[in-house]
Design an enzyme around this catalytic site. Structure first.
Site, PDB file in Angstrom:
ATOM      1  N   LYS A  92     -33.630 -44.535  48.953  1.00 30.25           N
ATOM      2  CA  LYS A  92     -33.289 -44.414  47.531  1.00 30.25           C
ATOM      3  C   LYS A  92     -34.473 -43.896  46.708  1.00 30.25           C
ATOM      4  O   LYS A  92     -34.291 -43.113  45.776  1.00 30.25           O
ATOM      5  CB  LYS A  92     -32.796 -45.764  46.989  1.00 30.25           C
ATOM      6  N   TYR A 146     -37.691 -42.497  56.152  1.00 28.37           N
ATOM      7  CA  TYR A 146     -38.812 -41.926  55.383  1.00 28.37           C
ATOM      8  C   TYR A 146     -38.810 -40.401  55.505  1.00 28.37           C
ATOM      9  O   TYR A 146     -38.818 -39.687  54.502  1.00 28.37           O
ATOM     10  CB  TYR A 146     -40.119 -42.505  55.907  1.00 28.37           C
TER      11      TYR A 146
END
Ligand code: UDP
Length: 309
Positions: A92, A146
Site C-alpha cells: 500500500k 517490496y
C-alpha cells in the site's frame, strides 16, 4: 523559502534528508506513520522553526494546506525482515502511497522524487546493474511485496510524468548504511555491528558468497539532493559500487569493532539476491556525483553511533 514534504521523514534515510534540507534553508514537513520509522530520529529537529511533523499513513488521502515546492516520497518499510512482516502495508505504501503523493504534487505543482530501490532488479542476471536492465523479479515470492510495489511506483511516476507533465525523478537506492538504522531491523549492517559489539556469533546467511555494495548515508543524501535539483526524469542508480561478499563484510565489521565474535552460518533466506552492485555511470555523468566515504570510515561512524545508542 522552498517547502518540501518528506514522507517517511522519521525513517533512517528520511530523517537524514529532513536534517540536510533544513540545513540548506528549506522549510521541511516530515510525514510518517512510524510503522518502521522512529520519532527519536527527528527529535533534534522538532525545535526548529522551519520543521514540522505530521503523523499520517501515506496510503490514506493526504491534505496539506500550504504550498509545496517538492514532494519526496520516502515512506516504505525497506528491510526484508520488516516488509515480509507487513507485506500488505508495504504494497500500500508503494501503490496507494505513491498515487496519493503524486496527486498531491500535481495539485501543488511541486517537483516529485520517488525513493525506489535496487530491488527492482530482483536477483539480477547482469552485474553491475545499469538503469537499462529490466530485472529478474519473482512477483509472487516473499520479497515481491517490496519489489513489485516499487516497480509499480516507478510505472505510476513515469505515467504522471508522461500524461500530466509532472516533473518527477526516480532514485534507485542501493544498500545504504549509517547512524539511525534500527538495530533490530534485521539488515546485515545493524545485525553484524550489534553481534560484533556483544562478541556474539556473526550470522552469515548461506555461504556468504553473495555480494552487496554499501553506500554511506551522507553520500546518498548528497546524490538525492543533486537529483532533486536536476532536470532528469528517468531513474538514476545511487549507491557505492565497491562490491563485497557478505563474508568479507563480516570480517571488515569484526576488524573495525575489534570483536572476538565467531562466524555462524545460517540458512539463506528465500530469493536472496546473489549479487548486487550499482552501475553509477549515469549519476557520475548527469549529476557529477560519486560516493566519497570509504566503507571503513562509514563503518567507524556507524559503529560509534551504535555504541552510544
Ligand atoms: N545477511 C546475513 N546475515 C544477517 C543479515 C543479512 O548474511 O544477519 C545477508 C542477507 O542474506 C543478504 C545480505 O546480507 O544476502 C544483505 O541483506 P539485508 O537484509 O541487509 O538487505 P538486502 O540487501 O538483501 O535487501
Amino acid at each position: 523559502m522552498k517547502t518540501v514534504l518528506i514522507t517517511g521523514g522519521a525513517g533512517f534515510i528520511g530523517s537524514h534528508l529532513c536534517e540536510f534540507l533544513l540545513g540548506k534553508g528549506f522549510k521541511v514537513i516530515a510525514m510518517d506513520n512510524l510503522a518502521t520509522g522512529d520519532i527519536k530520529n527527528i527529535g533534534h529537529l522538532r525545535g526548529s522553526r522551519n520543521f514540522s511533523y505530521i503523523h499520517h499513513d501515506v496510503s490514506k488521502h493526504i491534505a496539506i494546506n500550504e504550498k509545496l515546492d517538492f514532494v519526496l516520497h520516502f515512506a516504505s518499510p525497506a528491510s526484508p525482515v520488516d516488509y515480509q512482516k507487513i507485506p500488505i502495508q508495504t504494497l500500500k505504501a508503494g501503490s496507494l502511497g505513491t498515487h496519493n503523493t503524486l496527486g498531491l504534487a500535481l495539485a501543488k505543482k511541486a517537483k516529485y522524487v520517488l525513493a525506489s530501490t535496487s530491488e527492482v532488479y530482483g536477483d539480477p542476471l547482469v552485474n553491475p546493474q545499469p538503469e537499462s536492465y529490466w530485472g529478474n523479479v519473482n512477483p509472487i515470492g516473499v520479497r515481491g511485496c517490496y519489489d513489485e510495489s516499487k516497480r509499480f511506483a516507478e510505472a505510476l511516476t513515469m505515467a504522471y510524468h508522461r500524461i500530466h507533465k509532472l516533473d518527477t525523478k526516480i532514485v534507485r537506492i542501493f544498500n545504504t548504511f549509517g547512524p539511525r538504522m534500527r538495530k533490530d531491523d534485521g539488515r546485515v549492517v545493524p545485525n553484524f555491528i550489534t553481534q560484533a559489539l556483544k562478541n556474539k556469533p556473526i550470522t552469515v546467511y548461506g555461504d556468504g558468497k553473495q555480494t552487496r555494495s554499501f553506500c554511506y548515508v551522507s553520500d546518498l543524501i548528497d546524490g538525492i539532493y543533486k537529483l532533486m535539483l536536476s532536470n532528469l526524469n528517468e531513474p538514476v542508480n545511487l549507491g557505492n559500487p565497491d562490491e563485497h561478499t557478505i563474508l568479507e563484510f563480516a570480517e571488515i565489521v569484526k576488524e573495525r569493532t575489534k570483536s572476538k565474535s565467531k562466524i555462524a552460518f545460517k540458512q539463506l533466506p528465500v530469493d536472496d539476491p546473489h549479487v548486487r552492485c550499482p552501475d553509477i555511470s549515469k549519476a557520475r555523468k548527469e549529476l557529477k556525483w560519486q560516493p566519497k566515504v570509504e566503507i571503513e570510515e562509514g563503518l567507524s561512524k556507524t559503529i560509534e553511533w551504535f555504541k552510544k545508542n
